[in-house]
Write an enzyme that holds these catalytic residues in place. Structure first.
Site, PDB file in Angstrom:
ATOM      1  N   ASP A  37       0.835  -1.194   0.000  1.00  0.00           N
ATOM      2  CA  ASP A  37       0.000   0.000   0.000  1.00  0.00           C
ATOM      3  C   ASP A  37       0.872   1.247   0.000  1.00  0.00           C
ATOM      4  O   ASP A  37       1.629   1.486   0.942  1.00  0.00           O
ATOM      5  CB  ASP A  37      -0.913  -0.005   1.226  1.00  0.00           C
ATOM      6  CG  ASP A  37      -1.748   1.262   1.307  1.00  0.00           C
ATOM      7  OD1 ASP A  37      -2.716   1.367   0.536  1.00  0.00           O
ATOM      8  OD2 ASP A  37      -1.411   2.142   2.117  1.00  0.00           O
ATOM      9  N   HIS A  38       0.794   2.035  -1.066  1.00  0.00           N
ATOM     10  CA  HIS A  38       1.511   3.306  -1.169  1.00  0.00           C
ATOM     11  C   HIS A  38       0.554   4.397  -1.604  1.00  0.00           C
ATOM     12  O   HIS A  38      -0.415   4.131  -2.313  1.00  0.00           O
ATOM     13  CB  HIS A  38       2.655   3.212  -2.186  1.00  0.00           C
ATOM     14  CG  HIS A  38       3.744   2.285  -1.789  1.00  0.00           C
ATOM     15  ND1 HIS A  38       3.854   1.010  -2.297  1.00  0.00           N
ATOM     16  CD2 HIS A  38       4.774   2.438  -0.920  1.00  0.00           C
ATOM     17  CE1 HIS A  38       4.911   0.411  -1.763  1.00  0.00           C
ATOM     18  NE2 HIS A  38       5.479   1.249  -0.917  1.00  0.00           N
ATOM     19  N   SER A 103       7.642   0.275   8.900  1.00  0.00           N
ATOM     20  CA  SER A 103       7.696   1.608   9.516  1.00  0.00           C
ATOM     21  C   SER A 103       7.414   2.708   8.505  1.00  0.00           C
ATOM     22  O   SER A 103       7.300   3.875   8.878  1.00  0.00           O
ATOM     23  CB  SER A 103       9.062   1.835  10.178  1.00  0.00           C
ATOM     24  OG  SER A 103      10.110   1.694   9.232  1.00  0.00           O
ATOM     25  N   GLU A 105       7.534   4.874   4.543  1.00  0.00           N
ATOM     26  CA  GLU A 105       8.456   5.754   3.810  1.00  0.00           C
ATOM     27  C   GLU A 105       7.879   7.164   3.796  1.00  0.00           C
ATOM     28  O   GLU A 105       6.668   7.358   3.683  1.00  0.00           O
ATOM     29  CB  GLU A 105       8.658   5.273   2.356  1.00  0.00           C
ATOM     30  CG  GLU A 105       9.281   3.900   2.223  1.00  0.00           C
ATOM     31  CD  GLU A 105       8.224   2.829   2.005  1.00  0.00           C
ATOM     32  OE1 GLU A 105       7.021   3.176   1.889  1.00  0.00           O
ATOM     33  OE2 GLU A 105       8.590   1.638   1.966  1.00  0.00           O
ATOM     34  N   ASN A 108       5.204   8.528   1.236  1.00  0.00           N
ATOM     35  CA  ASN A 108       3.787   8.245   1.439  1.00  0.00           C
ATOM     36  C   ASN A 108       3.223   8.920   2.682  1.00  0.00           C
ATOM     37  O   ASN A 108       2.093   9.394   2.686  1.00  0.00           O
ATOM     38  CB  ASN A 108       3.566   6.736   1.556  1.00  0.00           C
ATOM     39  CG  ASN A 108       4.019   5.981   0.332  1.00  0.00           C
ATOM     40  OD1 ASN A 108       3.592   6.277  -0.766  1.00  0.00           O
ATOM     41  ND2 ASN A 108       4.896   5.012   0.520  1.00  0.00           N
TER      42      ASN A 108
END
Length: 269
Positions: A37-38, A103, A105, A108
């Site tokens: 999921d991004h 954790s 990025e 996003n």
């Protein structure tokens, strides 16, 4: 037991195309489907950013395969909302779901307008989120005060069996830490000796006997030359330092740094 999953890249392709290819992947003999999921893609050459949770409902209804996905609770997503999404999918599609938590990025997560914290904070927050998600999936009422806050949350619609919660790790240090709390590990492909260090760290710190998934990016086409061209155009930014990848904020920054990757670097990696 070995599982070969097709990875549905929501950054690279439309959700409609990916749904068709998930169906085709099952017909062709893949034994699972995976996605991450991004909110943003990794490059301006990638023009999509489909919402993974919406897509998962459609794809799981359209196939009979097990599905896994990676997401990052704590900043863009409250862990109670992630737990609700997991519970709904697990309830509707029994024994067909596993989840990996990372954790995140900056590219996003910065959309919330909150500051992007350092790795230590992100790991602490992730561990809290994993604990909260597990408790909610287990039917407990949860109130919590920490890096995230929860007030009297309880899920009524839950799967009958526990959903495996994997940890996503790139570095040796994170893999060792993930081994202490996750049901399994997902990591990315790299040279054999580097990958061996990651696997060893996971196993030596509580991961022995737990399942592991390796995300391998393959470029295929009608010729080797075209496959290399496609890999360079679509994924050269992924050859940057994985630690650096977590902190870059925009697609433009990714592409600027990715311009240092030469075409000749692609077959070496």
């Amino acid at each position: 037991m070995q599982t070969i999953a097709y990875h549905a890249s929501h950054e690279q392709f439309s959700p409609t195309d990916l749904l068709g290819w998930a169906i085709l992947a099952e017909q062709c003999g893949f034994t699972a489907i995976h996605c991450s999921d991004h909110f943003h893609s990794w490059s301006i050459t990638q023009q999509h950013s489909g919402y993974a949770f919406t897509w998962l409902g459609a794809a799981m209804q359209s196939t009979r395969l097990p599905f896994g996905f990676v997401c990052a609770p704590g900043q863009r997503y409250h862990p109670a909302i992630i737990a609700q999404a997991i519970a709904t999918l697990g309830y509707m599609f029994p024994d067909r779901l596993w989840v990996s938590l990372g954790s995140g990025e900056n590219i996003n997560e910065h959309i919330t307008g909150d500051n992007w914290p350092d790795k230590k904070f992100r790991n602490e927050r992730l561990r809290e989120c994993a604990t909260i998600i597990r408790a909610l999936l287990g039917g407990k009422e949860v109130s919590y005060e920490g890096h995230v806050r929860v007030d009297r949350a309880k899920l009524n619609t839950r799967p009958n069996k526990p959903i495996p919660i994997f940890g996503a790790a790139v570095s040796v240090e994170t893999a060792g830490w993930v081994g202490k709390w996750a049901d399994g590990l997902i990591t990315i492909s790299r040279p054999y000796n580097e990958l061996k260090e990651v696997v060893t760290a996971f196993r030596k710190n509580g991961g022995e006997g737990k399942p592991m998934f390796l995300k391998v990016q393959l470029s295929y086409a009608t010729s080797e030359e075209l496959a290399l061209v496609n890999a360079y155009e679509q994924w050269r930014n992924n050859l940057l330092d994985p630690i650096l990848l977590s902190d870059i904020a925009t697609i433009e920054e990714f592409d600027a740094l990715g311009s240092s990757v030469s075409f000749e670097d692609i077959p070496k990696k």
